[in-house]
Write a protein that holds these residues in place. Structure first.
Motif, mmCIF file in Angstrom:
data_model
loop_
_atom_site.group_PDB
_atom_site.id
_atom_site.type_symbol
_atom_site.label_atom_id
_atom_site.label_comp_id
_atom_site.label_asym_id
_atom_site.label_seq_id
_atom_site.Cartn_x
_atom_site.Cartn_y
_atom_site.Cartn_z
ATOM 1 N N PHE A 1 -1.411 4.439 -0.865
ATOM 2 C CA PHE A 1 -2.543 4.489 0.070
ATOM 3 C C PHE A 1 -2.082 4.734 1.493
ATOM 4 C CE2 PHE A 1 -4.280 1.451 -3.211
ATOM 5 C CZ PHE A 1 -4.934 2.457 -3.888
ATOM 6 N N PRO B 1 -1.964 8.531 -4.704
ATOM 7 C CA PRO B 1 -2.117 7.319 -5.527
ATOM 8 C C PRO B 1 -2.406 7.640 -7.002
ATOM 9 C CG PRO B 1 -3.348 7.085 -3.495
ATOM 10 C CD PRO B 1 -2.790 8.478 -3.504
ATOM 11 N N PHE C 1 -6.844 -5.479 -6.533
ATOM 12 C CA PHE C 1 -7.210 -5.575 -5.128
ATOM 13 C C PHE C 1 -7.641 -6.989 -4.768
ATOM 14 C CE2 PHE C 1 -7.486 -1.174 -6.224
ATOM 15 C CZ PHE C 1 -7.052 -0.510 -5.097
ATOM 16 N N ASN D 1 -0.398 0.554 -10.696
ATOM 17 C CA ASN D 1 -1.795 0.151 -10.514
ATOM 18 C C ASN D 1 -1.890 -1.095 -9.659
ATOM 19 O OD1 ASN D 1 -2.529 1.212 -13.842
ATOM 20 N ND2 ASN D 1 -3.006 2.250 -11.936
ATOM 21 N N THR D 2 -3.062 -1.246 -9.041
ATOM 22 C CA THR D 2 -3.234 -2.327 -8.074
ATOM 23 C C THR D 2 -4.355 -3.267 -8.504
ATOM 24 O OG1 THR D 2 -2.610 -0.765 -6.353
ATOM 25 C CG2 THR D 2 -3.640 -2.807 -5.628
ATOM 26 N N ARG E 1 0.824 -1.212 0.000
ATOM 27 C CA ARG E 1 0.000 0.000 0.000
ATOM 28 C C ARG E 1 0.857 1.261 0.000
ATOM 29 N NH1 ARG E 1 -5.231 -0.408 1.868
ATOM 30 N NH2 ARG E 1 -4.932 1.331 3.277
ATOM 31 N N MET F 1 1.381 6.407 3.721
ATOM 32 C CA MET F 1 2.646 7.121 3.626
ATOM 33 C C MET F 1 3.600 6.502 4.642
ATOM 34 S SD MET F 1 2.278 9.764 1.530
ATOM 35 C CE MET F 1 0.944 10.607 0.682
ATOM 36 N N PRO F 2 4.851 6.240 4.278
ATOM 37 C CA PRO F 2 5.786 5.701 5.271
ATOM 38 C C PRO F 2 6.043 6.729 6.362
ATOM 39 C CG PRO F 2 6.908 6.172 3.196
ATOM 40 C CD PRO F 2 5.463 6.409 2.961
#
Lengths: 307, 366, 267
Positions: B62, B82, B91, B88-89, B57, B64-65
């Protein structure tokens, strides 16, 4: 803290800001046309009443509040209890309480019965409860009036059956108020009850029978404790509008069987005592709040033993 | 089609540098540094809660570190939203838009990018062919089977030709047979499109089947990165050996180290040769692992590496598991392929000798 | 001899009470409808079947005015309330709790917690003063008051839908390059549509039905259908009022049916 973290915090801040902006219209409308006026009313309750209604602005007095429960004797100027007010307030509380009980007695078995039908028929039953729920309150009150009038359906039927000789005087009594409120608020009890009974896991009921409970014990020890949230919700939904009922006692109760709502209205009409009306309104709100708190507290305390 | 293959021929490289992620007081990711190469099928493998999905993520944007950087082809994308990342993901539950048709779902990304209608139509048609859904473009997605929905989700994520495709346990909702065929399908799509795939799963078999490289994760950290063969045959530590497949742990003493092999003495007194992780110099007492299928059980001889008593025999159709209690009390399992029909030749209570070839034992990092 | 299957769900007498409940719920409404077709001048006797009271009500200009006024107010109030409620629902759901969120909930639901008569007299106090100050005494006050108490009703289904909605759909949109507005426009709003319609209808009916607040806020000559009927009830009533009630009833029933089917389709 690095760049990404900064971005995340900034995004969150901006998100909250936009959330306030988005909710602003609703909050402003409700403040202007619902909450704000309550504060103005609180202020009014401490002002001196005007000669022809309204108040004398910025002249303060506690008369509005003292007249809720006390009245000044015309002859010797001593304070006595305002019996008329107190009896109306007490009647309102009693009638609302009995209305809640009656709707519960009818509503619980009904909701339970509906919730235990097969899914398809269930929808039809719920639909049938929803129709009166969506029907104008005034129309339903009016329909009730036509049933319990002296020449109404009920009396005519009883006379025709030979049970009574002359019509029963139901309309313009407390019974009429009680019947009317029960009739009008019944769907408000059935719907939340249904919603919580429908979610009931009937395997628990099976487990109850498996452990030798009788039908009544299953109802008493398993079903009722588990659907308590629904019972609470339904009771609140019935009790609050009952306490503030205005249309029903006006149409069915007549002049003698007023409830608090009608008493309040009188102060703004013929009574021309706005501070008193304002003080009474706030009293009504306080009773509602106290009832809510007591009820929710009791219910949650009682419930914790079971769940 | 040809055009799309040539433009997408260079998948992006993902660099994760010193990534840490806290959710309140819970640290989901602890100082992860990984380099995912262009065009590779890279898998993040680990039990649930190990931080693999959080990592994915963060690549998608989606999350943030809390600390660290996410790089795409060398440039920092940590601060991008994003919708600003060419990534692209797919899901886990596909997240197909229920109010749109198959074609509208696939074309969604391109539409959002403001591409011309004609281009969208042609890409959508290519995509439908690519995932074998030709002619289904006008169907509502809600009427598709699980496998078909999966294909739409893939097509939708591939349509904008991302540099990297992220897959979040995309096969977990499918039944076994479908899962097997989708594994082959995914590998084919990755080779055909040349896009870098980052795949998250807790299923070791899935990981071994498809991946070019695997990162095994546990408790927010990466335990080992390597090819499927490395991970399976040369586990660096106990967690990896235990998580992937079944294995036997033996305690042993190091006798000598030469080149990249060590001689170790087992509790039975036998000496065997074992490999070890590159960053370790083994000495003293160590743990050695041997996979059950790399061991053979037979009548005990003087040269058997281990000796023990059979205490259980489990028949599994393709294999038979022989559970042996070694002389020193350790449990040991031998997996025998059922090459012939009939009984495996042992009974409970038999004393057996166990042998294995020299190149199968691996010393674990402490 | 076999005993019939033991039904664990049944409770003795509940079926009977249910039948009684439904009988009691529908008998008065049924009688009201039947008597609207009464040819006689009074409600006390049955004078044969006739539609003349419907014609009388239709031609009664006071009824016409009140009906039109009711519809105008309900349309305005329901529209404004639905837009405000939609925005508020988007602002209060699907987020980590933030400061002021509970306050928002409390404010939005406030009209449900206070007895209507209290709000009504409070509005009377404030609006009567504003009417004097501004000289404006149009329908705006009624629309504003109705909008306020319609908001929680419109908010309810929209919020429920938003909370049960899969967040990954919007995430998927963002992943596919949709900006926040595009995500709302192409994903969130289409998925919310049934709830928005339901919220609007709920608000519409609540506004149409209101008696108490309208009675206290309206200026002279601003009767809505319910306040007109309430005024008529003081006099000796004719079946004309039954006819009006029957039409009203039919309208809300149609709305319930639509509402019912929207909800069913959603499942």
């Amino acid at each position: 803290m690095n760049g990404a973290e900064q971005v995340a915090i900034e995004a969150r801040k901006q998100d909250i800001r936009s959330r306030w902006l988005l909710s602003a219209p609703a909050l402003v409308i409700i403040f202007v046309a619902a909450i704000g006026p309550l504060f103005v009313m609180l202020l009014y309750s401490f002002m001196v009443k005007g000669d022809y209604g309204d108040v004398k602005p910025w002249e303060f007095s506690l008369d509005g509040w003292t007249s809720v429960f006390f009245q000044r004797d015309i002859f010797d100027d001593t304070l006595g209890l305002a019996d008329a007010h107190i009896s109306i307030i007490w009647r309102s509380i009693q009638l609302s309480f009995f209305t809640t009980i009656l709707t519960l007695i009818l509503g619980f078995p009904t909701a339970y019965f509906i919730a235990t039908r097969p899914p398809h028929t269930r929808e039809i039953w719920v639909f049938l409860v929803t129709i009166p729920f969506w029907t104008n309150l005034l129309i339903r009150t009016f329909a009730m009036q036509q049933v319990i009038r002296n020449e109404g359906l009920l009396n005519n039927a009883l006379i025709w059956l030979g049970i009574i000789k002359s019509p029963l005087q139901i309309i313009y009594t407390d019974t009429a108020n009680l019947l009317g409120m029960t009739y009008v608020y019944l769907p408000l009890m059935v719907l939340p009850l249904y919603a919580s009974i429908e979610k009931l896991d009937f395997r628990l009921v099976e487990a109850g029978y498996d452990l030798y409970a009788t039908r009544f014990q299953v109802l008493r020890k398993i079903v009722i404790p588990l659907v308590k949230p629904g019972i609470i919700a339904g009771s609140i939904l019935v009790f609050i509008p009952s306490l503030g009922a205005y249309v029903i006692p006006r149409v069915l109760g007549g002049g003698k069987n007023m409830m608090l709502g009608n008493l309040i209205e009188m102060q703004f009409g013929a009574g021309r005592n706005w501070p008193l009306g304002a003080a009474m309104s706030i009293t009504l709100m306080i009773i509602v709040m106290v009832a809510l708190i007591v009820y929710v507290r009791n219910a949650s305390r009682g419930g914790s033993g079971h769940v | 089609m040809t055009e799309s293959r040539t433009t997408a021929a260079h998948g992006g490289a993902i660099g994760l540098h010193g990534i840490k992620k806290w959710f309140g007081n819970f640290q989901a990711v602890d100082n992860v540094t990984l380099d995912i190469r262009p065009n590779e099928f890279f898998t993040l493998l680990g039990p649930s809660g190990c931080g693999k999905t959080t990592l994915l993520r963060m690549i998608a944007g989606f999350e943030m570190p809390t600390e660290g950087q996410v790089l795409l082809d060398g440039s920092d994308i940590s601060g991008l939203l994003p919708n600003q990342r060419p990534v692209n993901t797919v899901f886990q539950n596909y997240a197909l838009f229920p109010h749109l048709t198959v074609a509208e779902n696939i074309g969604f990304g391109l539409k959002m990018l403001g591409r011309p209608k004609a281009e969208i139509t042609s890409v959508v048609n290519d995509m439908l062919k690519l995932v074998h859904l030709d002619g289904r473009g006008h169907n509502p997605v809600t009427q598709l089977s699980g496998g078909q929905q999966q294909r739409v989700a893939l097509a939708r994520a591939l349509a904008p030709r991302p540099k990297v495709l992220l897959l979040d346990e995309p096969l977990s909702a499918l039944d076994l047979k479908l899962r097997k065929s989708m594994q082959i399908e995914l590998k084919r799509l990755q080779l055909e499109t040349g896009i870098t795939f980052v795949f998250v799963t807790h299923d070791q078999e899935e990981a071994l089947t498809m991946s070019d490289r695997i990162a095994v994760m546990s408790a927010g950290t990466v335990r080992q990165v390597g090819s499927p063969w490395d991970i399976y045959d040369r586990p660096a530590e106990r967690f990896v050996a235990d998580f992937i497949g079944e294995t036997n742990f033996l305690s042993a003493d190091v006798v000598s180290v030469a080149d990249n092999r060590a001689r170790v003495r087992l509790s039975s007194g036998a000496e065997i040769s074992a490999s070890f992780p590159a960053d370790v110099t083994p000495n003293g007492s160590v743990t050695v692992v041997v996979r059950p299928e790399h061991a053979r059980a037979g009548a005990p001889t003087g040269t058997s590496a281990l000796r023990g008593v059979v205490h259980d025999i489990v028949y599994l159709g393709t294999d038979t598991h022989v559970h042996v209690r070694l002389d020193d009390g350790t449990a040991f399992m031998v997996r025998q392929q059922n090459a012939r029909s009939g009984h495996c030749g042992f009974s409970k209570g038999d004393t057996v000798g166990i042998d294995f070839s020299d190149d199968v034992a691996q010393i674990l990092r402490d | 001899m076999f005993r019939s299957r033991f039904d664990i769900k049944s409770q003795p007498g509940f079926g009977f009470i249910t039948l009684f409940t439904f009988f009691a719920l529908y008998l008065p409404i049924g009688a009201l409808v039947v008597y609207s077709f009464n040819d006689a001048e009074s409600l006390s006797q049955w004078g044969g079947f006739s539609g003349r009271w419907f014609v009388a009500a239709w031609q009664n200009s006071a009824v016409q005015d009140a009906a039109i006024r009711s519809l105008i107010i309900a349309l305005w109030a329901a529209s404004l309330a639905t837009v405000a409620a939609l925005m508020a629902a988007l602002a209060t759901t699907r987020t980590a709790p933030y400061r002021g969120q509970t306050l928002k909930y409390a404010m939005i639901n406030q009209p449900l917690m206070v007895p209507e008569i209290v709000t009504a007299v409070a509005l009377l106090i404030v609006f009567s003063r504003i009417k004097v100050w501004t000289g404006y005494s149009g329908l705006g006050y009624l629309v504003l008051a109705h909008t306020a108490f319609c908001i929680p009703f419109a908010y309810l289904p929209i919020r429920a839908r938003l909370e049960s909605m899969d967040l990954t759909l919007e995430r998927a949109a963002a992943d596919l390059y949709a900006s926040r507005w595009q995500t709302f426009r192409h994903v969130t709003l289409p998925l919310l549509r049934p709830a928005v319609i339901a919220g609007f209808m709920l608000a519409f009916v609540i506004s149409l039905d209101d008696v108490v607040i309208t009675e206290f806020v309206k200026s002279g000559g601003q009767d809505t259908l319910p306040t007109y009927m309430l005024g008529q009830l003081r006099r000796e009533t004719t079946p004309e009022i039954n006819a009006i009630a029957t039409v009203f009833l039919a309208l809300s029933t149609v709305l319930v049916v639509i509402f019912f089917f929207i909800n069913r389709k959603k499942q």
